[in-house]
Design an enzyme around this catalytic site. Structure first.
Site, PDB file in Angstrom:
ATOM      1  N   GLY A  13      50.744 -69.429 -16.940  1.00 27.46           N
ATOM      2  CA  GLY A  13      49.309 -69.733 -16.878  1.00 27.46           C
ATOM      3  C   GLY A  13      48.462 -68.595 -17.424  1.00 27.46           C
ATOM      4  N   THR A  88      57.942 -74.339 -10.199  1.00 27.83           N
ATOM      5  CA  THR A  88      58.739 -75.540  -9.890  1.00 27.83           C
ATOM      6  C   THR A  88      60.174 -75.085  -9.610  1.00 27.83           C
ATOM      7  OG1 THR A  88      59.040 -75.786 -12.287  1.00 27.83           O
ATOM      8  CG2 THR A  88      57.384 -77.184 -11.260  1.00 27.83           C
ATOM      9  N   CYS A 272      64.088 -69.421 -15.448  1.00 29.11           N
ATOM     10  CA  CYS A 272      64.156 -70.824 -15.874  1.00 29.11           C
ATOM     11  C   CYS A 272      65.511 -71.378 -16.293  1.00 29.11           C
ATOM     12  CB  CYS A 272      63.148 -71.050 -16.990  1.00 29.11           C
ATOM     13  SG  CYS A 272      61.472 -70.872 -16.370  1.00 29.11           S
ATOM     14  N   PHE A 334      65.436 -58.846 -16.117  1.00 32.27           N
ATOM     15  CA  PHE A 334      66.399 -59.804 -16.688  1.00 32.27           C
ATOM     16  C   PHE A 334      66.516 -59.692 -18.201  1.00 32.27           C
ATOM     17  CE2 PHE A 334      64.381 -63.501 -18.775  1.00 32.27           C
ATOM     18  CZ  PHE A 334      63.035 -63.313 -18.463  1.00 32.27           C
TER      19      PHE A 334
HETATM   20  P1  NAD Z   1      54.801 -68.090 -11.507  1.00 34.17           P
HETATM   21  O1  NAD Z   1      55.465 -68.138 -10.188  1.00 34.17           O
HETATM   22  O2  NAD Z   1      54.670 -66.777 -12.207  1.00 34.17           O
HETATM   23  O3  NAD Z   1      53.310 -68.692 -11.379  1.00 34.17           O
HETATM   24  C1  NAD Z   1      53.005 -69.840 -10.668  1.00 34.17           C
HETATM   25  C2  NAD Z   1      51.695 -69.592  -9.910  1.00 34.17           C
HETATM   26  O4  NAD Z   1      51.241 -70.816  -9.357  1.00 34.17           O
HETATM   27  C3  NAD Z   1      51.819 -68.625  -8.737  1.00 34.17           C
HETATM   28  O5  NAD Z   1      50.929 -67.533  -8.934  1.00 34.17           O
HETATM   29  C4  NAD Z   1      51.430 -69.465  -7.505  1.00 34.17           C
HETATM   30  O6  NAD Z   1      50.700 -68.729  -6.540  1.00 34.17           O
HETATM   31  C5  NAD Z   1      50.575 -70.537  -8.137  1.00 34.17           C
HETATM   32  N1  NAD Z   1      50.460 -71.757  -7.350  1.00 34.17           N
HETATM   33  C6  NAD Z   1      51.448 -72.477  -6.755  1.00 34.17           C
HETATM   34  N2  NAD Z   1      50.945 -73.571  -6.167  1.00 34.17           N
HETATM   35  C7  NAD Z   1      49.609 -73.559  -6.385  1.00 34.17           C
HETATM   36  C8  NAD Z   1      48.538 -74.435  -6.030  1.00 34.17           C
HETATM   37  N3  NAD Z   1      48.774 -75.571  -5.351  1.00 34.17           N
HETATM   38  N4  NAD Z   1      47.285 -74.105  -6.404  1.00 34.17           N
HETATM   39  C9  NAD Z   1      47.040 -72.967  -7.102  1.00 34.17           C
HETATM   40  N5  NAD Z   1      48.018 -72.105  -7.478  1.00 34.17           N
HETATM   41  C10 NAD Z   1      49.289 -72.395  -7.128  1.00 34.17           C
HETATM   42  O7  NAD Z   1      55.563 -69.127 -12.429  1.00 34.17           O
HETATM   43  P2  NAD Z   1      55.673 -69.117 -14.029  1.00 34.17           P
HETATM   44  O8  NAD Z   1      56.774 -68.213 -14.445  1.00 34.17           O
HETATM   45  O9  NAD Z   1      54.319 -68.935 -14.609  1.00 34.17           O
HETATM   46  O10 NAD Z   1      56.190 -70.597 -14.290  1.00 34.17           O
HETATM   47  C11 NAD Z   1      55.333 -71.702 -14.092  1.00 34.17           C
HETATM   48  C12 NAD Z   1      56.000 -72.923 -14.678  1.00 34.17           C
HETATM   49  O11 NAD Z   1      56.186 -72.754 -16.080  1.00 34.17           O
HETATM   50  C13 NAD Z   1      57.385 -73.230 -14.117  1.00 34.17           C
HETATM   51  O12 NAD Z   1      57.543 -74.620 -14.037  1.00 34.17           O
HETATM   52  C14 NAD Z   1      58.326 -72.684 -15.158  1.00 34.17           C
HETATM   53  O13 NAD Z   1      59.545 -73.359 -15.198  1.00 34.17           O
HETATM   54  C15 NAD Z   1      57.555 -72.924 -16.438  1.00 34.17           C
HETATM   55  N6  NAD Z   1      57.856 -71.998 -17.536  1.00 34.17           N
HETATM   56  C16 NAD Z   1      58.001 -70.663 -17.302  1.00 34.17           C
HETATM   57  C17 NAD Z   1      58.227 -69.787 -18.375  1.00 34.17           C
HETATM   58  C18 NAD Z   1      58.380 -68.306 -18.156  1.00 34.17           C
HETATM   59  O14 NAD Z   1      58.695 -67.615 -19.101  1.00 34.17           O
HETATM   60  N7  NAD Z   1      58.164 -67.774 -16.974  1.00 34.17           N
HETATM   61  C19 NAD Z   1      58.268 -70.283 -19.678  1.00 34.17           C
HETATM   62  C20 NAD Z   1      58.101 -71.659 -19.883  1.00 34.17           C
HETATM   63  C21 NAD Z   1      57.887 -72.507 -18.804  1.00 34.17           C
HETATM   64  C1  UGA Z   2      63.543 -68.732 -22.084  1.00 34.96           C
HETATM   65  C2  UGA Z   2      63.386 -69.455 -23.417  1.00 34.96           C
HETATM   66  O1  UGA Z   2      63.795 -68.580 -24.466  1.00 34.96           O
HETATM   67  C3  UGA Z   2      61.935 -69.890 -23.633  1.00 34.96           C
HETATM   68  O2  UGA Z   2      61.836 -70.649 -24.835  1.00 34.96           O
HETATM   69  C4  UGA Z   2      61.489 -70.747 -22.441  1.00 34.96           C
HETATM   70  O3  UGA Z   2      60.130 -71.100 -22.587  1.00 34.96           O
HETATM   71  C5  UGA Z   2      61.670 -69.964 -21.173  1.00 34.96           C
HETATM   72  O4  UGA Z   2      63.070 -69.562 -21.039  1.00 34.96           O
HETATM   73  C6  UGA Z   2      61.361 -70.734 -19.945  1.00 34.96           C
HETATM   74  O5  UGA Z   2      61.356 -71.940 -19.931  1.00 34.96           O
HETATM   75  O6  UGA Z   2      61.138 -70.025 -18.945  1.00 34.96           O
HETATM   76  P1  UGA Z   2      63.041 -66.275 -21.199  1.00 34.96           P
HETATM   77  O7  UGA Z   2      63.884 -66.682 -20.050  1.00 34.96           O
HETATM   78  O8  UGA Z   2      61.720 -65.658 -20.922  1.00 34.96           O
HETATM   79  O9  UGA Z   2      62.761 -67.530 -22.155  1.00 34.96           O
HETATM   80  O10 UGA Z   2      63.842 -65.224 -22.109  1.00 34.96           O
HETATM   81  P2  UGA Z   2      65.057 -65.382 -23.141  1.00 34.96           P
HETATM   82  O11 UGA Z   2      64.767 -64.504 -24.284  1.00 34.96           O
HETATM   83  O12 UGA Z   2      65.374 -66.780 -23.440  1.00 34.96           O
HETATM   84  O13 UGA Z   2      66.261 -64.727 -22.347  1.00 34.96           O
HETATM   85  C7  UGA Z   2      66.847 -65.370 -21.224  1.00 34.96           C
HETATM   86  C8  UGA Z   2      68.086 -64.612 -20.791  1.00 34.96           C
HETATM   87  O14 UGA Z   2      69.122 -64.773 -21.746  1.00 34.96           O
HETATM   88  C9  UGA Z   2      67.866 -63.110 -20.654  1.00 34.96           C
HETATM   89  O15 UGA Z   2      68.555 -62.632 -19.528  1.00 34.96           O
HETATM   90  C10 UGA Z   2      68.459 -62.561 -21.925  1.00 34.96           C
HETATM   91  O16 UGA Z   2      68.901 -61.238 -21.799  1.00 34.96           O
HETATM   92  C11 UGA Z   2      69.629 -63.517 -22.132  1.00 34.96           C
HETATM   93  N1  UGA Z   2      70.072 -63.602 -23.541  1.00 34.96           N
HETATM   94  C12 UGA Z   2      69.222 -64.046 -24.497  1.00 34.96           C
HETATM   95  C13 UGA Z   2      71.375 -63.254 -23.857  1.00 34.96           C
HETATM   96  O17 UGA Z   2      72.170 -62.851 -22.980  1.00 34.96           O
HETATM   97  N2  UGA Z   2      71.774 -63.356 -25.163  1.00 34.96           N
HETATM   98  C14 UGA Z   2      70.950 -63.791 -26.151  1.00 34.96           C
HETATM   99  O18 UGA Z   2      71.401 -63.871 -27.321  1.00 34.96           O
HETATM  100  C15 UGA Z   2      69.636 -64.146 -25.802  1.00 34.96           C
END
Ligand code: NAD
Ligand code: UGA
Length: 470
Positions: A13, A88, A272, A334
């Site tokens: 976000g 989630t 994720c 990570f």
């Molecule tokens: P996060 O835990 O960092 O952030 C989620 C936020 O939502 C928290 O700050 C929490 O307090 C807030 N929240 C929860 N319920 C709420 C509510 N009812 N009202 C207001 N705020 C609320 O999570 P994130 O890493 O940003 O991931 C969010 C989603 O995006 C997940 O579904 C994840 O799978 C997806 N996603 C994450 C990544 C990533 O790199 N982290 C990349 C792509 C997709």
């Molecule tokens: C991953 C995807 O790359 C994103 O496209 C996606 O949006 C995100 O998950 C998500 O849904 O949360 P992220 O987890 O942030 O992104 O980072 P990555 O670069 O994918 O690495 C994930 C893990 O795999 C790390 O622990 C990394 O060290 C490992 N990795 C990655 C390997 O061990 N080998 C590789 O060649 C690449």
């Protein structure tokens, strides 16, 4: 003027909305969260997440057209487009525990949107959700129909941490799924217009809702599958004398395979990959697709195997015991360029070594001592369920862990070093100096294949890298 509100000021976000605000100065963007602490951090000089380039983007538009607020209901009520980017996590209890996605946070956000809305809204699924979630959300939004038109879109996020800002500036694609009705298609066009401020049109893909939802799970499953595949090969390389880097380079030259995302490692981590694959497995099982479920389950299984294999290698190399031995752990996040430790392989490796009574000295440039201690004390999957987290109290292994702020301090007097995150600074360490201050024989276990094996062996180290000849 279009008003956007994003529920959830987390890793997704925060950066995504900051980039929308930067690229669309005429759109007002409010990011809201139930965590007062998180919102306060977003409004401070020290942002809640470490992400290269993020500070600059936030500074350029915060207070102008980007606002972080805990007044969730007000901003949702005023918005034309509401993104939902809440966590989630994997369910820890009840039906589907350990696999299914826990949609509690999503559902409570949807109910709140339904309650406070007084005008038509586009509600965008930004969180990663099981396929068909939009159908459930539609039911919740329209449960006490007040004549408000809600259009649900799926707009999954593909950014990776550590490169989030680059990924958002130049996405490979933006995916928008919507209903195939005139209202649905109008909503798709509205969201497309937001991204079209900076993303070329041919990179904005539109699909039906279910394809968009499933594409996100599929993308993560395919990416993680590549890592588990190369990690599975690494075990065979070690058994046969092949070198996994050479194998990965050779196969990556085939343009059908491609060179990226083939780095063998101690295992993948992050919030994720595991969660989304387990979710996919659960969905397959619910649809009676046992073979498909077990196929994807193997990706997680090999990842667990790789982490275990690493611990076993450390223990067996050090004469079958690490009891009372000091092991320096370099890197806890990570991956590099993030302070995020969610599902980091370092947790399993450290707990494995602690189980064998090692004394750990841990250094990571971006992870705090409190975070490391919390991670090592936590049950699997509890990290994303704040209600299950106990206040941090000393555990049996607390005394066996030291967290230090320098790689040289961590490695002083150590018997072995485990490199668990590929931070650039670890490539530049003075290994002669480190060797001189260590117990002998001095071991290096490189879980990220970043050290120069020959150079370290010349210095006198016993070196183990993933998938390389011993
Ligand atoms: P996060 O835990 O960092 O952030 C989620 C936020 O939502 C928290 O700050 C929490 O307090 C807030 N929240 C929860 N319920 C709420 C509510 N009812 N009202 C207001 N705020 C609320 O999570 P994130 O890493 O940003 O991931 C969010 C989603 O995006 C997940 O579904 C994840 O799978 C997806 N996603 C994450 C990544 C990533 O790199 N982290 C990349 C792509 C997709
Ligand atoms: C991953 C995807 O790359 C994103 O496209 C996606 O949006 C995100 O998950 C998500 O849904 O949360 P992220 O987890 O942030 O992104 O980072 P990555 O670069 O994918 O690495 C994930 C893990 O795999 C790390 O622990 C990394 O060290 C490992 N990795 C990655 C390997 O061990 N080998 C590789 O060649 C690449």
């Amino acid at each position: 003027m279009v008003k956007i509100c994003c529920i959830g000021a987390g890793y997704v976000g925060g950066p995504t909305m900051a980039v929308i605000a930067l690229k669309c100065p005429e759109i007002e963007v409010a990011v809201v969260d139930i965590s007062l602490q998180r919102i306060a951090q977003w409004n401070s000089e020290s942002l809640p997440i470490f992400e290269p380039g993020l500070d600059e983007v936030v500074k350029a538009c915060r207070g102008r057209n980007l606002f972080f607020s805990s007044d969730v209901e007000k901003h949702v009520a005023e918005a034309d487009i509401v993104f939902v980017s809440v966590n989630t996590p994997t369910k820890t209890r009840g039906l589907g525990a350990g696999k299914a996605a826990d949609l509690t946070y999503w559902e409570s956000a949807a109910r709140m949107i339904a309650d406070v809305s007084r005008s038509d809204k586009i509600v965008v699924e930004k969180s990663t959700v099981p396929v068909k979630t939009a159908e459930a959300i539609e039911k919740i939004l329209t449960h006490n129909n007040k004549g408000i038109n809600f259009q649900i879109l799926s707009n999954p996020e593909f950014l990776a941490e550590g490169t989030a800002i680059d990924d958002l500036f130049k996405p490979d694609r933006v995916l928008i799924g919507g209903r195939e009705t005139p209202d649905g298609q109008r909503a798709v066009a509205s969201l497309k217009a937001v991204y079209a401020h900076w993303v070329p049109e041919d990179r904005i893909l539109t699909t039906n809702l279910w394809s968009a939802e499933l594409s996100k799970l599929a993308a993560n499953a395919f990416l993680a599958q590549r890592i588990s595949s190369v990690n599975a090969m690494s075990a065979l390389c070690e058994a046969t004398g092949a070198d996994v880097s050479e194998v990965a380079f050779a196969i990556g030259k085939d343009s059908r395979i491609g060179p990226r995302f083939l780095n063998s490692s101690v295992g993948f981590g992050g919030s994720c990959f595991q969660k989304d694959i387990l979710n996919l497995v659960y969905i397959c099982e619910c649809n009676g697709l046992a073979e498909v479920a077990s196929y994807w389950k193997q990706v997680v299984h090999i990842n667990d195997y790789q982490k275990n294999r690493f611990v076993k290698r450390v223990v067996s190399s050090m004469f079958n015991t690490v009891s009372g031995k000091k092991i320096a752990v370099l890197g806890f996040a990570f991956k590099k360029d993030t302070g995020d430790t969610r599902e980091t392989p370092a947790i399993d490796v450290c707990n494995g070594l602690l189980g064998d009574k090692a004394l750990l000295s841990i250094y990571d440039p971006q992870v705090s001592e409190e975070q490391i201690r919390r991670d090592l004390a936590m049950n699997k999957f509890d990290w994303d369920h704040p209600q299950h987290l106990q206040p941090l109290s000393p555990t049996a292994s607390s005394n066996s862990v030291r967290v230090v702020w320098d790689a040289y301090e961590a490695t002083k007097d150590a018997h072995g070093i485990c490199i668990l995150t590929e931070w650039d600074e670890f490539r530049k360490l003075d290994f002669r100096k480190i060797y001189a201050a260590m117990q002998k024989p001095a071991f290096v276990f490189d879980g990220r294949n970043i050290v120069n094996v020959d150079e370290l062996r010349d210095i006198g180290f016993i070196v183990y890298s993933i998938g390389k000849p011993l």
